[in-house]
Design an enzyme around this catalytic site. Structure first.
Site, PDB file in Angstrom:
ATOM      1  N   ASP A 186       0.840  -1.189   0.000  1.00  0.00           N
ATOM      2  CA  ASP A 186       0.000   0.000   0.000  1.00  0.00           C
ATOM      3  C   ASP A 186       0.876   1.241   0.000  1.00  0.00           C
ATOM      4  O   ASP A 186       1.818   1.356   0.791  1.00  0.00           O
ATOM      5  CB  ASP A 186      -0.911   0.017   1.224  1.00  0.00           C
ATOM      6  N   HIS A 247      -6.101   2.837  -4.908  1.00  0.00           N
ATOM      7  CA  HIS A 247      -6.329   2.942  -3.459  1.00  0.00           C
ATOM      8  C   HIS A 247      -7.136   4.197  -3.141  1.00  0.00           C
ATOM      9  O   HIS A 247      -7.069   4.711  -2.020  1.00  0.00           O
ATOM     10  CB  HIS A 247      -4.983   2.963  -2.727  1.00  0.00           C
ATOM     11  N   HIS A 251      -8.682   8.503   0.070  1.00  0.00           N
ATOM     12  CA  HIS A 251      -8.517   7.529   1.158  1.00  0.00           C
ATOM     13  C   HIS A 251      -9.670   7.547   2.167  1.00  0.00           C
ATOM     14  O   HIS A 251      -9.451   7.540   3.384  1.00  0.00           O
ATOM     15  CB  HIS A 251      -7.181   7.787   1.874  1.00  0.00           C
ATOM     16  N   HIS A 344       3.249  -2.368   3.928  1.00  0.00           N
ATOM     17  CA  HIS A 344       3.220  -0.944   3.618  1.00  0.00           C
ATOM     18  C   HIS A 344       4.584  -0.498   3.097  1.00  0.00           C
ATOM     19  O   HIS A 344       5.620  -0.805   3.687  1.00  0.00           O
ATOM     20  CB  HIS A 344       2.819  -0.132   4.849  1.00  0.00           C
TER      21      HIS A 344
END
Length: 372
Positions: A186, A247, A251, A344
């Site tokens: 991510d 993504h 967010h 991440h």
């Protein structure tokens, strides 16, 4: 203002650079010209009426004075001018993503462009109508399901159960029960660490270096902020054969949004990446791991597969990173068949141990494949 695709004849109320159905460049059907013509016509009729009133005011038998018609004329003209100058549909702008809670990418706060208003219409590939989507279950819980882990490399039960429950919506929580694993990262924003020489470097760049050295491919889920601020890294991901996933723009917790806002969050970033990198995204990861039947179906209707995960660990706080030993042991001890790893890309620990993790997985007989 309407937008339409000359290839497949689809029309969209919202701003579209390219058609989400066929990928063709959309044209704009501008209704301001029609408004201008109507406005000019109305002004002409008002002027003609004013001339007739003034002409008749000189007749002693006419009880209407020339001045009595002026306020009405002025009011009508003002109304017409207001109509003629009304703005057309605003073009959604991009903005930095908002702060969200773990376990997905932490991103810096910012204000967001207003989403399109609810219209009872939906963009997509036609799997569901707006009414069908609107009637779907909106129940969700935040935080994902990543805490559940199997023992002795067993497949964790929660992702397996979720996979069976939501597979009809092109949602993936864990892979097949074979010795295959998938690496996903991510990228809410880029973190620049400092090396031993005091030089700043992007942590994602170091991860890409390791993947290139080991000849392994992964999926990088980016936000609009990342796409705008790190174009060189995004281009490198594409050039080196990785998948760039969506993504969202800002967010948000997706199932808490309206259908239109969910579509905007996905498609505004989709169109930006398509225009600036010539790359069509097709995988989606929901911020915070939150999802509902409705949100999964909205993404499916946009032609996306939703990719969750069967493993994640505490790696998303740049000010509180696990030690390299802890990161390595946690990642390797939880390897399992069909594992979808969430790592991440802001984590220095992940970057430091990634090469050793890949060597371990290969030694244990796992095949690292690109999720697609």
């Amino acid at each position: 203002m309407m937008y339409y695709c000359p290839e497949c004849k689809k029309k969209f109320r919202e701003y579209r650079r390219r058609c989400p159905v066929c990928g063709g460049r959309c044209n704009r059907s501008d209704n301001r010209t029609i408004l201008l013509i109507v406005g000019v016509g109305v002004l002409f009729l008002l002027l003609l009426g004013l001339i007739l009133v003034l002409f008749n005011s000189g007749d002693p038998g006419n009880g209407t004075s020339g001045s009595s018609s002026l306020p009405a004329s002025s009011s009508s003209q003002s109304s017409t001018q207001s109509t003629a100058s009304a703005p057309s549909s605003s073009v959604p702008g991009s903005s930095a993503p908002t702060t969200s809670v773990p376990p997905s990418s932490a991103v810096p706060p910012s204000s967001s462009a207003a989403p399109p208003a609810s219209s009872g219409t939906t963009t997509g590939i036609g799997l569901y109508t707006w009414d069908e989507l609107n009637a779907m279950d909106k129940t969700y819980s935040t935080g994902g399901f990543g805490a559940g882990r199997g023992q002795n490399h067993a497949r964790p039960s929660t992702p397996v159960a979720e996979q069976k429950k939501y597979s009809q919506y092109d949602a993936y929580f864990i892979g097949e029960d074979t010795k295959t694993v998938y690496l996903t990262f991510d990228c809410g924003y880029e973190y620049y660490a400092t090396d031993a020489n005091g030089q700043k470097y992007p942590v994602t760049g170091k991860i890409l270096d390791v993947l290139k050295e080991k000849n392994v491919k992964g999926v990088f889920f980016i936000t609009m902020d990342y796409a705008e601020s790190e174009p060189a890294l995004v281009q490198r991901m594409i050039d080196e054969g990785h998948v760039v996933g969506n993504h969202t723009n800002n967010h948000p917790v997706m199932p808490a949004q309206t259908i239109e806002k969910m579509e905007y969050e996905v498609m505004s970033l989709h169109e930006y990446v398509l225009e600036h990198f010539g790359y069509k995204m097709f995988l989606f990861r929901p911020p915070t791991g939150a999802y509902s039947v409705q949100s999964l179906a909205v993404l499916q209707n946009l032609g996306y597969k939703t990719v969750l995960w069967s493993f994640q660990h505490y790696d998303y706080d740049t000010n509180d990173q696990p030690s390299n030993t802890t990161a390595y042991n946690t990642i390797t001890n939880n390897a399992h068949n069909g594992a979808i790893y969430l790592l991440h890309a802001i984590s220095e620990a992940n970057a430091a141990v990634l090469g050793d993790v890949i060597d371990y997985l290969n030694t244990e007989g796992y095949t690292i494949q690109l999720f697609s």
